[in-house]
Design a protein around this motif. Sequence first.
Motif, short mmCIF file in Angstrom:
data_model
loop_
_atom_site.label_atom_id
_atom_site.label_comp_id
_atom_site.label_asym_id
_atom_site.label_seq_id
_atom_site.Cartn_x
_atom_site.Cartn_y
_atom_site.Cartn_z
N VAL A 192 4.69 16.03 -3.57
CA VAL A 192 4.97 14.83 -2.78
C VAL A 192 3.66 14.11 -2.49
CG1 VAL A 192 5.91 13.94 -0.61
CG2 VAL A 192 7.01 15.89 -1.75
N ALA A 193 3.57 12.87 -2.86
CA ALA A 193 2.37 12.06 -2.63
C ALA A 193 2.51 11.32 -1.30
CB ALA A 193 2.16 11.07 -3.76
N SER A 194 1.38 10.90 -0.77
CA SER A 194 1.42 10.10 0.45
C SER A 194 2.02 8.74 0.12
CB SER A 194 0.01 9.93 1.02
OG SER A 194 -0.80 9.20 0.12
N PRO A 195 2.61 8.05 1.09
CA PRO A 195 3.30 6.78 0.79
C PRO A 195 2.43 5.77 0.07
CG PRO A 195 3.82 7.54 3.02
CD PRO A 195 2.76 8.45 2.50
N GLU A 196 1.15 5.64 0.46
CA GLU A 196 0.28 4.66 -0.17
C GLU A 196 0.04 4.99 -1.65
OE1 GLU A 196 -0.35 6.30 2.51
OE2 GLU A 196 -0.68 4.92 4.20
N MET A 197 -0.02 6.31 -1.94
CA MET A 197 -0.35 6.74 -3.29
C MET A 197 0.83 6.68 -4.26
SD MET A 197 -3.48 7.15 -3.11
CE MET A 197 -4.68 7.22 -1.78
N LEU A 198 2.00 6.28 -3.79
CA LEU A 198 3.14 6.10 -4.69
C LEU A 198 2.99 4.84 -5.53
CD1 LEU A 198 6.05 7.17 -2.31
CD2 LEU A 198 5.03 8.49 -4.17
N ASP A 199 2.09 3.98 -5.13
CA ASP A 199 1.78 2.78 -5.91
C ASP A 199 0.75 3.17 -6.98
OD1 ASP A 199 0.97 0.41 -7.00
OD2 ASP A 199 0.62 -0.61 -5.09
N PRO A 200 1.08 3.09 -8.27
CA PRO A 200 0.13 3.52 -9.32
C PRO A 200 -1.21 2.80 -9.23
CG PRO A 200 2.32 3.18 -10.24
CD PRO A 200 2.37 2.66 -8.84
N ASP A 201 -1.20 1.52 -8.87
CA ASP A 201 -2.46 0.79 -8.78
C ASP A 201 -3.33 1.36 -7.66
OD1 ASP A 201 -1.64 -0.87 -10.84
OD2 ASP A 201 -0.69 -2.29 -9.45
N TYR A 202 -2.71 1.62 -6.54
CA TYR A 202 -3.46 2.16 -5.41
C TYR A 202 -4.00 3.56 -5.74
CZ TYR A 202 -4.57 2.36 -0.41
OH TYR A 202 -5.23 2.41 0.79
N ALA A 203 -3.16 4.37 -6.38
CA ALA A 203 -3.58 5.73 -6.74
C ALA A 203 -4.72 5.70 -7.75
CB ALA A 203 -2.39 6.51 -7.30
#
Length: 958
Positions: A866-877
Motif C-alpha cells: 500500500v502506497a501513501s496517497p500522494e505516491m499513487l500518482d506516478p508523476d509524483y512517485a
Amino acid sequence: LLRARTTPTNSSGFGDDIASTTDFSLIASNNRQMTGGDTKFFTSHKKGEIAEWRVEIGNPDKDKKKDAVKKVIAAMTVGKDVSMLFADVVNCMQTADVELKKLVYLYLINYAKNKPDLAILAVNTFVKDTQDANPLIRALAVRTMGCIRVDKITEYLCDPLQCALADEDPYVRKTAAICVAKLFDINPELVQDRGFLRQLQELLADSNPMVVANAVAALAEVQSTSFSTARNFTLESSTVHKLLAALNECTEWGQVFILDSISSHSPQNESQAERIIERATPRLQHANCAVVLSAIKLIVSQLEGIQRSDVVSQVMRKLAPPLVTLLSAEPEIQFVALRNINLVIQRYPEILQEEIKVFFCKYNDPAYVKQEKLEAMVKLASHQNIEQVLLELKEYATEVDVEFVRKSVRAIGRCAISIEGAAERCISVLLELIKTNVNYIVQEAIVVIRDIFRRYPDRYEGVIGTLCNSLDSLDEPDAKASMVWIIGEYAERIDNAEELIEAFLETFLDEAVDVQLQLLTATVKLFLKKPSSGPQNLIQKILQKATSDTDDPDLRDRAYIYWRLLSSDPEAAKEVILASKPMMTDDRTSLDLETLQLLLRQVSTLSSVYYKLPSVFVRHSPSLNGIHHGETTAPELPGDHCDASSQNPNLVPSSAIQGVDMLADLMDGADISAYHGSTGNSAVPSAVVRTNNDDGPFLRQTSNHIDVHDACTSINHEKNVLLSEDISSGLRIAGVITRGSDNMPHYDLLITNLTQHPLAGFKFQFNKNSFMLAPIQQPNVGMVSPGESRKCCIPLSYSGATLPGKISSVLQVAVKSPLQNDAVFYFSDQIPLEAITLPDSRMEFDQFVRCWHSPSLTYERIERFVASPEMLDPDYATVRLEQNKISLVSCKAVSGMNGRAVFLSGKVNGADQVEWFLLQIDFSIGTEIIEVVSRSSVEVLAEMALLATRRLLSSSQI
C-alpha cells in the motif's frame, strides 16, 4: 511521598489532585449521591442486556435513563466491551443533570479513541457546556475534552480553552491550566502556536493560590516533556517571590509543585538565596513528608549559592529536626526518607553529626530500614562518636539475622578504612567477634580484615596468627580467597605459609574460581619471597593443574603468564607480581560531586531512591536539555549474506574491551589514518570547528570545502537504535544513513549519555563493507552531559576497504568512548540503498529492455504494498524516486489494467565495478496498492532496491 512523573493525559482527574477544599467538596458530594447503593449495578447480568440497555437509555424517564447509563459504566469498569452503545450514550450528553453528564463524559473518555468519527458528534455539546453558567460544568467540559485524545476534538478545544484560562471562576482557570499540559502532550506545536504557554505564565500572577499552583504544575509538566531545546518555564526573581507568597494558602500538593519548581531557580546573589531559604523554612514543619522533602530540596539547592559559613551553619541546624522527624513515620516512609537523608549527609554530614543515635536500629525495624540506617551510621561516624558506633555495631553482630550481621561486620571494616585513628579499635572489635567462633561472623571478619590490610599495609600484621587459627572453619569462597591473599601477601612473615598453601592446594580443583586465582597468585608470591625447594615444588604443581586440569580461561591465561615470566625473567616477575598495590579508599562518598549535586536536585523523587538520574531508568524520557528525537528498533532486512552477528545487531560483540585499540583490530590492521585524513595525531582535522544551530551541533570543515551542516539533509529522519544503553554501560546511539544535499551519504546520529558522568571524544570506525563506506572525519560532538542527547552528522566517502565475497547490506561499526576507560563498543546497521545510489543512472530504453531480459540479471523480487496517497500518482512517485537518484527510463499505459507502468534504473558502487538494478512499478487507478518488480545481477541488490522503493513510496515525506 514519591511522586511518579506522568503525563497529565493519563488521568482525567489530574487537575483535581490539587483542587481547593471547597471545590473538591462539591465534587465529592455529587459522587456520594451517585455511589450510594450503586453496587447493584456491578452484579452479573443476563444475556442480551446490551439491547435492553439501549432501550433503557432511550427512555424519556430521567431516572431510568441514568440507571441505564450507570449499568453501562459498571460493565465498562469491570472490563466488558460496551462500545456498541457509543451513539446511544452520546445522545444523553444534552442534559441539565450534572450527575448524568459526568457519567457520559466518563464513557466518552474511555471509548472516544476507538470511535473518533462518532466522538466528533459530541463537540457541539462540549463547546456549549464550556459556556454554561455553572462553573463546575464549564470545568468538567474543558477537562473532558483535554482527556479525549482525538485530533479532531483537539482542534475544537483551543477556543474554549483560551476562554477558560481567562474565566472569572478560579476553579475553571485551575482546571484549564492542567488541560494545557494535556493538550501539549497531544499536540505541542498547537499549544505554542496558540499562545497557551504565555497564558500559563500569566496565571503565575493569579490572585488565587490554587490557580498559581496548577499553573506551576502544568508548566513543569510541559518543561519535563518538551522536545525542544528552549526552556518553557523560566522563573524570574519577581515570580519566585509571588510563588513563595502563595505557599501558605495552597494545598500540600500545590506546595510540593511550587517548592520543586523554585528549587531549579538559580539565585542572583547571596541575599536572594537567604530570602528564599527563610520563606521556605516554615515548610519544614509540615505534616506531609513530601512537602518536607521538597522544602529540604529547595533549601539544599539554595545553599550552593551561599558562601558565609555562619549562615550555612545556621541553616543546617534548622534542617536537622525535620530530617529526624521523618524517621518516626511508617517503615516504608522511613526507607524513602533514609535514602534521601543518605544523599544529603554525603554532601553535608555536619547536619546530623550530633544526631547519630536516631539511626540506631530498633529490634522491630524491617531489614530494608536497618540497612539504610547502617549506611547512615557509617557516613556519620567520626572520631567523636566512633565508640558509640562500634558498640552498636558489635551488638548488631550478635543478632539472629545472618545477612544483617554480615552487613554490620562489614560496617565495622568500613569505619576502620574511613577513620584512620579508629582503625586499631575496629580491629580489636573484629578480633572479639572472631573469638565467638560463629562461622559466618568469622568468615565475614576475615574478608573485612583483608580490606583493612590493603588500607593500612604493614601495620596490623600481629592479628594474622589469630586469623590462621580459624582456617578450618572457612567454607565460603570470599573468606577462603581473602585468607589465601593474606597468606600470600605476608608469606615472609608467616613461618608455616608453605604448609598452609599446600593444604589449600589439596582441594584446588574443587575450589571456586576466585579461590583458585588467589591460590595461584599466593603460591607465586610465596616462591618469589622464599625461593627454596618447597615453594618451587608447589609452584610446579599448581601451574600444572591450572594449565592442564582446568577449563576456566582466566585461570589458565594467568597461569601461562606467570609460567613465562618465571621461566624467562624472575626479576621482572618480582616487579610485576610483588609491586605495591593501590590502597583501599574511603567508600563513604560513593558518588562523585557532580552526580551528587544532580541527585540532590531530585530529592523526593524515584531518582533519590535509585541513586540514578531519571534518564538512566526512564525509557524514552526527554534528556535534561529537552532534546528528543524519534527512535525505533532497528529494522530487520532480509538477504544479507554474512555471519550471524551481522544479521542480528544484538549478536555483535558488545562488551567494552579496554586498553586495546580495537579500532585497529576491527580494520584488520588497515591504515586507520587513511580514514581520518592526513594528520596522524588526531582523528579530527584541525580545520573542523563546531557550530550550533536549532537542530543541534554539527561539523563544519573550512579547508577542504566540506560543509557537513549544509550537506546533511534537513529532513528529520526516523532514527533506529543501533547501540542500546543496556549493553554499552549507558551509552545509547541511534542513527540512520541518509543522502545529503551534496549527493553523498551521511551518517545522521543521535548520541545519548545515560551514564552518570560526562562523555566526549567519540571516535567511529567502519569495518570492511561491500560499498566501501568510510567516515571522512570524526564527529566533534563536544561534551555530552548525563541525560543529554547530541546530534551529529558524519560525512561518508566511498574510499573504504572493500569486503570480499558476496555483497551484503550490513555495515559494522566500532565506536570508541575515551571517557569510559577507552571502551570500544560494536554495533551493526543496514545500509539503505537510497542513500548510496549514484547520479547519472539513467539508461536508454533500448538498453533497459536488453538488460531486463538479459540472463545476467538472474535475481528478481516482486512485492505488492500500500502506497501513501500522494505516491499513487506516478508523476509524483517518479519525482520522489529521482530525488534519490533512481532515474526514470520510460513510462507507458498498461492496457486492460487502467493504469501505468514506470521503468527506472539505478546504480551503486561495487567492489570491482558499478552494479545496476532495474525497477518496474505498476500503478492501478482506483486502488492503493502498487506492484514493484526489481531485477539485478546481485541478489542483495535486488532486495535492497525493493525495500528502498517501499520506504520511499510508503511515506509522503519529501
